[in-house]
Scaffold this motif. Structure first.
Motif, short mmCIF file in Angstrom:
data_model
loop_
_atom_site.label_atom_id
_atom_site.label_comp_id
_atom_site.label_asym_id
_atom_site.label_seq_id
_atom_site.Cartn_x
_atom_site.Cartn_y
_atom_site.Cartn_z
N VAL A 59 38.15 32.17 37.08
CA VAL A 59 39.53 32.65 37.18
C VAL A 59 40.32 32.51 35.88
O VAL A 59 41.42 33.07 35.75
N LYS A 60 39.77 31.81 34.93
CA LYS A 60 40.51 31.53 33.70
C LYS A 60 40.96 32.82 33.02
O LYS A 60 40.15 33.66 32.64
N GLY A 61 42.27 32.98 32.89
CA GLY A 61 42.82 34.14 32.21
C GLY A 61 42.72 35.45 32.97
O GLY A 61 43.04 36.51 32.41
N GLN A 62 42.31 35.41 34.25
CA GLN A 62 42.11 36.64 35.01
C GLN A 62 43.30 36.90 35.94
O GLN A 62 43.75 36.01 36.66
N SER A 63 43.78 38.12 35.95
CA SER A 63 44.88 38.52 36.82
C SER A 63 44.41 38.61 38.27
O SER A 63 43.21 38.57 38.57
N SER A 64 45.35 38.78 39.19
CA SER A 64 44.97 38.96 40.60
C SER A 64 44.14 40.22 40.78
O SER A 64 43.24 40.27 41.63
N TYR A 65 44.42 41.24 40.00
CA TYR A 65 43.60 42.47 40.05
C TYR A 65 42.15 42.15 39.71
O TYR A 65 41.22 42.51 40.46
N LEU A 66 41.93 41.47 38.59
CA LEU A 66 40.57 41.19 38.15
C LEU A 66 39.87 40.19 39.06
O LEU A 66 38.66 40.30 39.30
N GLN A 67 40.61 39.23 39.59
CA GLN A 67 39.99 38.28 40.52
C GLN A 67 39.55 38.99 41.80
O GLN A 67 38.47 38.70 42.34
N GLY A 82 47.87 32.45 50.93
CA GLY A 82 46.92 31.37 51.19
C GLY A 82 46.31 30.90 49.89
O GLY A 82 46.34 31.62 48.88
N TYR A 83 45.78 29.69 49.91
CA TYR A 83 45.24 29.08 48.70
C TYR A 83 43.84 28.54 48.97
O TYR A 83 43.54 28.07 50.07
N SER A 84 43.01 28.59 47.95
CA SER A 84 41.70 27.95 48.00
C SER A 84 41.79 26.62 47.28
O SER A 84 42.84 26.23 46.78
N ALA A 85 40.65 25.93 47.19
CA ALA A 85 40.61 24.64 46.50
C ALA A 85 40.54 24.80 44.99
O ALA A 85 40.63 23.81 44.26
N THR A 86 40.36 26.03 44.51
CA THR A 86 40.34 26.28 43.07
C THR A 86 41.78 26.40 42.58
O THR A 86 42.50 27.33 42.95
N ARG A 87 42.17 25.47 41.75
CA ARG A 87 43.60 25.30 41.43
C ARG A 87 44.25 26.56 40.89
O ARG A 87 45.38 26.90 41.26
N HIS A 88 43.58 27.27 39.99
CA HIS A 88 44.21 28.41 39.34
C HIS A 88 43.79 29.76 39.93
O HIS A 88 44.11 30.80 39.36
N ALA A 89 43.09 29.73 41.05
CA ALA A 89 42.72 30.99 41.70
C ALA A 89 43.94 31.61 42.36
O ALA A 89 44.73 30.92 43.01
N THR A 90 44.11 32.90 42.18
CA THR A 90 45.18 33.60 42.88
C THR A 90 44.67 34.39 44.08
O THR A 90 45.47 34.85 44.89
N VAL A 91 43.34 34.53 44.21
CA VAL A 91 42.77 35.31 45.31
C VAL A 91 41.51 34.62 45.82
O VAL A 91 40.71 34.07 45.04
N ALA A 92 41.33 34.64 47.13
CA ALA A 92 40.10 34.22 47.79
C ALA A 92 39.84 35.22 48.91
O ALA A 92 40.78 35.84 49.43
N MET A 93 38.58 35.41 49.30
CA MET A 93 38.28 36.43 50.29
C MET A 93 37.17 36.01 51.24
O MET A 93 36.25 35.29 50.87
N ASP A 94 37.28 36.50 52.48
CA ASP A 94 36.21 36.39 53.48
C ASP A 94 35.78 37.80 53.86
O ASP A 94 36.62 38.71 53.97
N PHE A 95 34.47 37.95 54.10
CA PHE A 95 33.89 39.24 54.44
C PHE A 95 33.05 39.10 55.71
O PHE A 95 32.23 38.19 55.80
N LEU A 96 33.24 40.00 56.66
CA LEU A 96 32.45 40.02 57.90
C LEU A 96 31.69 41.34 57.98
O LEU A 96 32.30 42.41 58.03
#
Length: 338
Positions: free
Chosen positions: A110-118, A185-199
């Motif tokens: 996530v370092k230096g990555q925007s929400s788009y790129l994440q 919502g937030y994940s355990a990765t401090r600087h992450a702006t996005v997390a996802m679940d897929f079914l």
């Protein structure tokens, strides 16, 4: 038969003490479920502070004894009953006929990555994971959950990324999208702006699905520039499974109704959910569980009382999570089975 239940510790001590209570509760519950030939298939864990709780969680007896080998997702969305940790479980006597992936990014990613790129990174992780499986995103992916940190700032990048990746793989307003919840919502990765679940369902075919519209209640999502289905019905293994996306108090033009009134917004969004279920031959009485997202935690007493009165036998959990439009005080998602 599928059974859903929500566990909340009564213990008001430390986080570890609360996981110890959950371990006892789940141990006893699963013994009774095993007697009915049902096994634990899925769990969703809601934390109040992922930065301080995640590592303790995964090292706990509760997690190691029951969840480490199961389909599990963990997200920081504080339970508004003060429990610090709450757990939604699904047990079933049916087959494990799905693939559930809870994808998270590391600090390096996530370092230096925007929400788009994440968001693009997470979709690419999913696509790489199914590359040799015989599945495709268009046919087999039926549901996503996108958790967005500081959603008022970062949601626009998520929307653009999802639109771009779907267009690249032929998911358009003229074909179909995927049922989804995009929520704070937030994940355990401090600087992450996005997390996802897929079914995903490996055996599902396009003819097994119906995309739920209810156009007399809600407008198509593409009209305001987002790419997801309001809901999807999937027929598999003799069941019709309904996945209702995050739904709010809007009308057939996409306009927000009852600004500032959480009670009336709650009633309207439930009317919208019922209309979507009706489009697939079900009703709100068939709902297995609700997840209720509140933008303002002070609205908890009003919404909790409403849900208890209207759905006394249906499991629900109310969590604090900013929704993607400031005018939405509340959003809900649910599943149903017939």
């Amino acid at each position: 038969m599928n059974c859903y239940r929500i566990f909340k510790p009564k213990n008001k001590g430390t986080f570890i003490q609360r996981t110890e209570e959950l371990n006892t509760l789940l141990t006893d519950y699963l013994k009774t479920e095993e007697a009915e030939h049902r096994h634990l298939q899925y769990a969703k864990i809601f934390l109040s502070d992922a930065q301080n709780q995640y590592q303790q969680l995964v090292e706990s007896d509760f997690y190691q004894n029951h969840l480490s080998a199961k389909a599990v997702t963990v997200v920081e969305q504080p339970p508004l009953d003060g429990s610090k940790i709450s757990v939604l479980t699904k047990t079933t006597d049916g087959p494990d006929d799905f693939v559930f992936q809870s994808l998270r990014l590391s600090e390096d990613e996530v370092k230096g990555q925007s929400s788009y790129l994440q968001t693009m990174l997470l979709f690419n992780k999913y696509l790489n994971s199914i590359k040799n499986s015989g599945m495709t995103m268009g046919e087999n992916l039926v549901r996503t959950w996108i958790y967005v940190a500081d959603i008022d700032v970062n949601y626009s990048g998520v929307v653009r990324a999802r639109n771009d990746i779907f267009a690249r793989y032929g998911l358009t307003a003229d074909t179909h999208f995927v049922a989804s919840t995009g929520i704070g919502g937030y994940s355990a990765t401090r600087h992450a702006t996005v997390a996802m679940d897929f079914l995903s369902y490996p055996a599902v075919k396009e003819d097994d699905k119906k995309y739920l519209k209810a156009l007399d209640h809600l407008n198509p999502t593409h009209e305001y520039g987002v790419a997801f289905e309001r809901g999807t019905r999937v027929g598999i293994n003799g069941e019709q499974r309904f996945f209702i996306s995050g739904t709010a108090s809007i009308d057939k033009h996409g306009d927000v109704l009852y600004l500032g009134d959480v009670g009336r917004q709650t009633a309207r969004l439930l009317e919208n959910i019922n209309a979507l279920l009706n489009d697939g031959g079900a009703s709100i009485g068939d709902v297995d569980y609700f997840i209720v997202y509140l933008r303002d935690l002070s609205d908890f007493p009003t919404v909790s009382a409403y849900m208890i009165e209207r759905f006394p036998k249906t499991p629900f959990i109310i969590v604090e999570a900013k929704v993607c439009r400031p005018q939405w005080l509340i959003e809900m998602e649910c599943t149903a089975t017939i």
